[in-house]
Design an enzyme around this catalytic site. Structure first.
Site, PDB file in Angstrom:
ATOM      1  N   ARG A 220       0.737  -0.937  -0.124  1.00 45.79           N
ATOM      2  CA  ARG A 220       0.004   0.115   0.021  1.00 45.79           C
ATOM      3  C   ARG A 220       1.069   1.124  -0.020  1.00 45.79           C
ATOM      4  O   ARG A 220       0.660   2.160  -0.904  1.00 45.79           O
ATOM      5  CB  ARG A 220      -0.957   0.016   1.203  1.00 45.79           C
ATOM      6  CG  ARG A 220      -2.300  -0.588   1.197  1.00 45.79           C
ATOM      7  CD  ARG A 220      -2.537  -1.177   2.534  1.00 45.79           C
ATOM      8  NE  ARG A 220      -1.404  -2.363   2.728  1.00 45.79           N
ATOM      9  CZ  ARG A 220      -1.550  -3.619   2.302  1.00 45.79           C
ATOM     10  NH1 ARG A 220      -2.593  -3.966   1.939  1.00 45.79           N
ATOM     11  NH2 ARG A 220      -0.741  -4.461   2.625  1.00 45.79           N
ATOM     12  N   THR A 221       1.669   1.534   1.006  1.00 46.37           N
ATOM     13  CA  THR A 221       2.562   2.518   1.040  1.00 46.37           C
ATOM     14  C   THR A 221       3.192   2.894  -0.038  1.00 46.37           C
ATOM     15  O   THR A 221       3.394   4.126  -0.595  1.00 46.37           O
ATOM     16  CB  THR A 221       3.411   2.403   2.471  1.00 46.37           C
ATOM     17  OG1 THR A 221       2.550   2.091   3.520  1.00 46.37           O
ATOM     18  CG2 THR A 221       3.778   3.888   2.985  1.00 46.37           C
TER      19      THR A 221
ATOM     20  N   LYS B 137      26.036  -4.859  -0.325  1.00 47.47           N
ATOM     21  CA  LYS B 137      27.619  -5.000  -0.457  1.00 47.47           C
ATOM     22  C   LYS B 137      28.129  -4.269   0.742  1.00 47.47           C
ATOM     23  O   LYS B 137      29.395  -3.911   0.860  1.00 47.47           O
ATOM     24  CB  LYS B 137      28.028  -4.398  -1.588  1.00 47.47           C
ATOM     25  CG  LYS B 137      27.588  -5.137  -2.785  1.00 47.47           C
ATOM     26  CD  LYS B 137      27.834  -4.538  -4.198  1.00 47.47           C
ATOM     27  CE  LYS B 137      27.351  -4.900  -5.236  1.00 47.47           C
ATOM     28  NZ  LYS B 137      27.334  -4.052  -6.411  1.00 47.47           N
TER      29      LYS B 137
ATOM     30  N   ARG C  50      10.843   3.931   3.728  1.00 43.77           N
ATOM     31  CA  ARG C  50      10.624   2.700   4.816  1.00 43.77           C
ATOM     32  C   ARG C  50      11.830   2.297   5.338  1.00 43.77           C
ATOM     33  O   ARG C  50      12.650   1.488   4.325  1.00 43.77           O
ATOM     34  CB  ARG C  50       9.462   1.877   4.467  1.00 43.77           C
ATOM     35  CG  ARG C  50       9.223   0.937   5.151  1.00 43.77           C
ATOM     36  CD  ARG C  50       8.119  -0.093   4.872  1.00 43.77           C
ATOM     37  NE  ARG C  50       6.955   0.624   5.210  1.00 43.77           N
ATOM     38  CZ  ARG C  50       5.633   0.072   5.099  1.00 43.77           C
ATOM     39  NH1 ARG C  50       5.737  -1.100   4.862  1.00 43.77           N
ATOM     40  NH2 ARG C  50       4.558   0.971   5.327  1.00 43.77           N
TER      41      ARG C  50
ATOM     42  N   HIS D  42       4.315   5.619  12.000  1.00 48.26           N
ATOM     43  CA  HIS D  42       4.051   5.482  10.348  1.00 48.26           C
ATOM     44  C   HIS D  42       3.197   6.845  10.065  1.00 48.26           C
ATOM     45  O   HIS D  42       1.693   6.587   9.950  1.00 48.26           O
ATOM     46  CB  HIS D  42       3.244   4.244  10.115  1.00 48.26           C
ATOM     47  CG  HIS D  42       3.006   3.824   8.718  1.00 48.26           C
ATOM     48  ND1 HIS D  42       3.210   4.710   7.778  1.00 48.26           N
ATOM     49  CD2 HIS D  42       2.654   2.444   8.385  1.00 48.26           C
ATOM     50  CE1 HIS D  42       2.883   4.156   6.673  1.00 48.26           C
ATOM     51  NE2 HIS D  42       2.530   2.915   6.752  1.00 48.26           N
TER      52      HIS D  42
HETATM   53  N1   CP Z   1      -0.444  -0.191   5.955  1.00 45.47           N
HETATM   54  C1   CP Z   1       0.586  -0.357   5.365  1.00 45.47           C
HETATM   55  O1   CP Z   1       1.818   0.322   5.650  1.00 45.47           O
HETATM   56  O2   CP Z   1       0.792  -1.388   4.454  1.00 45.47           O
HETATM   57  P1   CP Z   1       2.130  -1.666   3.825  1.00 45.47           P
HETATM   58  O3   CP Z   1       2.985  -2.251   4.649  1.00 45.47           O
HETATM   59  O4   CP Z   1       1.568  -2.592   2.415  1.00 45.47           O
HETATM   60  O5   CP Z   1       2.701  -0.407   3.020  1.00 45.47           O
END
Ligand code: CP
Length: 315
Positions: free
Chosen positions: A59-60, A87, A109, A137
């Site tokens: 999603r993100t 590496k 992320r 998040h």
């Molecule tokens: N909700 C969420 O962060 O989903 P993903 O891990 O798929 O990005």
């Protein structure tokens, strides 16, 4: 309209209530854009954004990429698994090399809590945290609160939001707590003792170990995924006896919702473990706004990128 009070979005903790409201107002405009036949505006056509994902995401990652493309930014994607991080290259060296290619903003992320803040202090670019380990998040919390606002109205004062499940391993929980409290909502966390951090009450949230009690209390239930990958791996459960037992105690079923004398709103950040924290008949019901959350995620991320880009020095 003023801008955001921050240069980076590393977490909700550093935002003002006014920042969150500005992001929502801006997202309202972008939600109109993404529902038009031509879903693109030229707002960021002079900006290049790198999406750095050191951890899995569906999603993100896609939501940020779509948000960037809808704003006409140039986009490059980086996946740790196929990069020179393997590496031995450091995070700072990796990002500085990407920035040398005239990249203006970084969405990241990372599995380590604090990685986004660390990077914002050591490289010369704007950082957007797309989830850092068990820490924050922020765009997920913004899209969750935006989805609540869309369904229950803009005034969060007195609204009761429950966050249910694996609070201990959840970056979504912490960002949601900060975001909802800044907006004026009351927050309860619910789950087995082993999945609730010991000192969480110090954040001003209520704590319950009974899903029934929590559902009686709340207007909104945000059902979190059990994060097996953070429980030691190998799909073993380490914090409760079995998934079956967890779902009996804490899984949201239609029967539990039907016992209530009110209709609550159900959220889930995804990915869903169907039949564990939520049954399919709830996830697919009109009480759940799970796919609306995903749609809103694009508008929220467009708003965040657009607002942060106004402070970016083009390379
Ligand atoms: N909700 C969420 O962060 O989903 P993903 O891990 O798929 O990005």
């Amino acid at each position: 309209m003023g801008g955001l009070s921050v240069k980076h979005l590393t977490g909700i903790k550093g935002l003002l209530k006014e920042d969150i409201e500005l992001i929502f107002q801006t997202a309202d405009e972008f939600k109109d854009v993404i529902n038009r036949p031509i879903k693109k505006v030229p707002s960021l056509r002079d900006i290049t954004i790198a999406n750095l994902f050191f951890e899995n995401s569906t999603r993100t990652r896609l939501s940020f990429e779509l948000a960037e493309k809808r704003l006409s930014a140039d986009v490059v994607n980086f996946s740790a698994a196929s990069s020179s991080v393997k590496k031995g290259e450091t995070l700072i060296d990796t990002v500085n090399n990407i920035l040398a290619m005239k990249v203006d903003m970084v969405v990241m992320r990372h599995p380590h809590p604090g990685a986004a803040k660390f990077l914002s202090e050591h490289v010369n670019t704007t950082i957007v945290n797309a989830g850092d380990g068990t820490h924050e998040h922020p765009t997920q919390a913004l899209l969750d609160a935006y989805s609540i606002r869309e369904n229950l109205g803009a005034d969060f004062k007195g609204k009761k939001v429950a966050i249910v499940g694996d609070i201990l391993h959840s970056r979504v929980a912490l960002s949601n707590i900060f975001c909802l409290q800044k907006l004026g909502a009351e927050v309860m966390v619910c789950g087995p003792t082993t999945l609730i951090p010991k000192h969480i009450k110090e954040l001003g949230v209520k704590v319950s170990h009974s899903l029934e009690e929590t559902l009686d209390w709340c207007d909104v239930a945000n059902m979190l995924r059990i994060q097996l990958e953070r429980q030691g791996g190998n799909d073993d459960v380490a914090f409760f006896p079995s998934l079956r037992e967890y779902s009996m105690q804490y899984g949201l079923t239609k029967a539990k919702l039907d016992q209530l004398e009110k209709k609550i709103l159900v959220l889930h950040p995804g990915p869903i473990n169907r039949g564990v924290e939520i049954t399919s008949d709830v996830a697919d019901s009109d009480q759940a706004v799970i796919l609306d959350q995903v749609e809103n995620g694009v508008a929220i991320r467009m708003a965040v990128l657009y607002l942060l880009a106004s402070g970016v020095e083009r390379k």
